[in-house]
Every structure is written in C-alpha cells, then in structure tokens.
Design a protein around this motif. Structure first.
Motif, PDB file in Angstrom:
ATOM      1  N   LEU A 147      -0.646   0.453  -1.049  1.00  0.00           N
ATOM      2  CA  LEU A 147      -0.944  -0.441  -2.166  1.00  0.00           C
ATOM      3  C   LEU A 147       0.284  -1.310  -2.356  1.00  0.00           C
ATOM      4  N   LEU A 168      -1.332  -3.403  -8.692  1.00  0.00           N
ATOM      5  CA  LEU A 168      -2.114  -2.392  -7.990  1.00  0.00           C
ATOM      6  C   LEU A 168      -1.474  -1.014  -8.103  1.00  0.00           C
ATOM      7  N   VAL A 226      -3.098   2.299 -10.310  1.00  0.00           N
ATOM      8  CA  VAL A 226      -3.521   3.543  -9.657  1.00  0.00           C
ATOM      9  C   VAL A 226      -2.976   4.766 -10.379  1.00  0.00           C
ATOM     10  N   PHE A 252      -5.195  10.515  -6.906  1.00  0.00           N
ATOM     11  CA  PHE A 252      -4.437   9.888  -5.829  1.00  0.00           C
ATOM     12  C   PHE A 252      -3.082  10.544  -5.578  1.00  0.00           C
ATOM     13  N   PHE A 273      -3.710  -2.661   0.809  1.00  0.00           N
ATOM     14  CA  PHE A 273      -4.372  -3.361  -0.286  1.00  0.00           C
ATOM     15  C   PHE A 273      -3.344  -4.298  -0.919  1.00  0.00           C
ATOM     16  N   LEU A 275     -12.982  -7.684  -4.289  1.00  0.00           N
ATOM     17  CA  LEU A 275     -12.290  -7.129  -3.128  1.00  0.00           C
ATOM     18  C   LEU A 275     -12.830  -7.816  -1.889  1.00  0.00           C
ATOM     19  N   ILE A 286      -7.402  -7.773  -3.405  1.00  0.00           N
ATOM     20  CA  ILE A 286      -8.014  -7.384  -4.668  1.00  0.00           C
ATOM     21  C   ILE A 286      -7.576  -8.338  -5.763  1.00  0.00           C
ATOM     22  N   TYR A 289     -11.672   0.018 -10.207  1.00  0.00           N
ATOM     23  CA  TYR A 289     -10.619   0.071  -9.193  1.00  0.00           C
ATOM     24  C   TYR A 289     -10.823   1.259  -8.257  1.00  0.00           C
ATOM     25  N   ARG A 290     -11.179   2.418  -8.813  1.00  0.00           N
ATOM     26  CA  ARG A 290     -11.422   3.608  -7.989  1.00  0.00           C
ATOM     27  C   ARG A 290     -12.519   3.333  -6.960  1.00  0.00           C
ATOM     28  N   LEU A 307     -11.355   0.807  -4.229  1.00  0.00           N
ATOM     29  CA  LEU A 307     -10.497   1.427  -3.225  1.00  0.00           C
ATOM     30  C   LEU A 307     -11.318   2.253  -2.239  1.00  0.00           C
ATOM     31  N   TRP A 308     -12.372   2.908  -2.731  1.00  0.00           N
ATOM     32  CA  TRP A 308     -13.254   3.685  -1.854  1.00  0.00           C
ATOM     33  C   TRP A 308     -13.937   2.778  -0.837  1.00  0.00           C
ATOM     34  N   TYR A 324     -11.249   1.349   1.619  1.00  0.00           N
ATOM     35  CA  TYR A 324     -10.857   2.388   2.568  1.00  0.00           C
ATOM     36  C   TYR A 324     -11.954   2.576   3.627  1.00  0.00           C
TER      37      TYR A 324
END
Length: 307
Positions: free
Chosen positions: A37, A42, A46, A52, A66, A112, A123, A132-133, A136-137, A140
C-alpha cells in the motif's frame, strides 16, 4: 517513476534528473504474494480494517502495489453490477484495463482501476472500511489470479494439518457447521470464515488464511494442503454423498468471485484454477442438520476417522 528495491521510496524523473519521493507505505503478504500500500491515505485507512495486521510483511520484492490517485478513468463497459448493504457496485472495463466502482447510498464513491499487464492498482475516493476492504479484495484478486490464486467464498476448517472447505450460499450454515467441528472434533480449528485463498502450486492445491473473514474475526497467516470440499445444504437428516466431476463443478462455481465471470480473460484463469481443484481433491454434498452428528459424519467420511 519506478519503485526502489526496498519499496521505501520511489524514484521520479523530473526534468531529466532523478529525485526521491518519500511516501508512507505498508507491505503485506497473502497466499505467498507480497503487495504494497503506497501513500499516506491508503496506509492510514487500512489501520481501521480488522485483519490486515497479521499479514504485514517485512520489506522485500513486491508483486504489485496499491497507489493513491485522483485522475479517475471512465468505465466504458460495465460487465457486472451487484449490491451489498446499501452499496451499489459496478465492475467493468476502461480503455486500458479493469475498474471497480463502489457507490454507497448518500455518500461518495470509491474507485479502483488497473492497467492490463500492469503491477499497480489505483484507488481514489471514499476509503471507509466497508468499501476499502472490499476494494482491496477485488484488487488483490485481479493481480494474483494469473498466478493460480483465487479467493473462494467458503468457511475453512483445519484438521490433522489438512484443510476442508465448506461451500454454500449465504445462510446455508457454513459458519454453524465449522463451529460444530470445533466443538465436537478434537483438534479442529477455523482458518477463515468467509474468503480463504486457494493457490495451485505444482498441481497441489493449498489453502491460505486471508485478511477477509466476514463477520468472524479469524485472520491466520497460515497455509495447509486442501483435503476436500463439501457443499452444504439444510435437511431434516444427515447424509453425505460423493459428487461427480460435473456436480463438483456446479458446487464450487458459485463460490468463485462473480466479478471475474464476465470477462473472457479473467474467466480463463478462474477455469484453470477450478480445473486443478477438481483434479486434486474429492467433492461431497452434505445434507444436514445443525448438530454434532453432522460434523462427525463429515469428518469420518473425509478423513476415514473412527470418531
């Protein structure tokens, strides 16, 4: 610009001269893939997302990053729309790559996007934890899918150093069933309760814990070989049957990321992962009650145990 080997700084070419730009960064590793990140916003955002911290990794080579950005591209083709809570989601294509938009009711959106073949995920926008969670999924998943890696909507139990995935739609009883294993099968424990990550390595399928575990706070930086997959359904009795390859495909396909099913390139990667999965492990269907005997029946069948 290009990242430094340590990932702590990035070099910028300004008027033909090299200069340094210092930015806050955090590095994580999930299923053996290290990512970064990059940027103060960012990294600070997180900190408010559970899960995380166990996946923080020391400096080293990263697969992708990211990055904060402000120049949001246009989504020219929406391939998939969905919703959760009061959020509307849109996944599709820009001219150069893929894009995700998450739009909460009465709030700013999160965007994103990434470029085909690139190693950066951009982002911009609303970095609230619930948006945000999920972003990121998705990011990824986009970056790691070509490496035989896929998150599967499931609850994962570990027993005798082997993992078992329990599949089914939300409300089927996956979390209840894995709880019954923990209560009635000595030595069984939960690896992840929503989105464990599968990775095919040398034709062996392994299951990894992840920072995405739904409503159950289970975030283990651990890995186990996959022993079996079980599709659950509710019934007034307990009965388990072995599935054919075609039935097994029908059991696992709904648990793969739906965002990736509408693009031919992404779905090719999904299909290769699923094909390896079907070859590697047996699939079962467990029609069951939410009781002790359902867990013990599944354990006896999968592990040939005498409990």
């Amino acid at each position: 610009y290009f990242p430094s080997p340590t990932g702590k700084v990035r070099w910028l070419i300004v008027n033909g001269l090299l200069s340094l730009e210092m930015k806050m960064n955090r590095t994580y590793q999930v299923a053996g893939h290290r990512f970064m990140l990059w940027g103060d916003k960012l990294c600070k955002a997180v900190e408010g997302i559970a899960g995380f911290r166990p996946f923080e990794s020391q400096d080293g080579e990263v697969l992708f990053a990211f990055m904060e950005d402000t120049a949001v591209p246009v989504m020219g083709n929406v391939e998939y729309t969905f919703g959760y809570e009061d959020v509307r989601g849109f996944f599709g294509r820009t001219v150069k790559g893929f894009m995700l938009k998450l739009e909460p009711s009465g709030g700013d959106a999160l965007y994103l996007w990434c470029t085909d073949g690139g190693n950066e995920v951009r982002i911009c926008g609303n970095l609230s934890a619930r948006l945000y969670r999920f972003a990121l999924w998705v990011g990824y998943g986009l970056m790691t899918l070509p490496y035989g890696t896929i998150a599967v909507h499931s609850s994962c139990i570990v027993y005798r150093d082997r993992a078992v995935l329990f599949l089914g739609e939300s409300g089927t009883g996956k979390s209840t069933h894995t709880r019954l294993w923990r209560e009635h099968v000595e030595g069984a424990f939960l690896l992840n309760d929503d989105s464990p990550v599968l990775r095919v390595e040398d034709d062996v399928v392994r299951v990894y814990g992840s920072p995405w575990s739904g409503k159950t706070p289970c975030y283990r930086q651990e890995c186990y070989k996959l022993e079996a997959c079980v599709r659950l359904s509710q019934a007034p009795y307990n009965r388990i049957t072995r599935l054919s390859v075609l039935q097994a495909y029908g059991a696992v396909h709904p648990s793969c990321p739906p965002e990736f099913a509408y693009d031919n390139g992404l779905y090719d990667h999904v299909s290769r992962c699923v094909d390896k999965l079907l070859q590697a492990v047996p699939f079962y269907h467990l029609a069951c009650l939410p009781d002790r005997e359902a867990a013990r029946l599944a354990c006896r069948t999968i592990f040939k145990d005498t409990i």
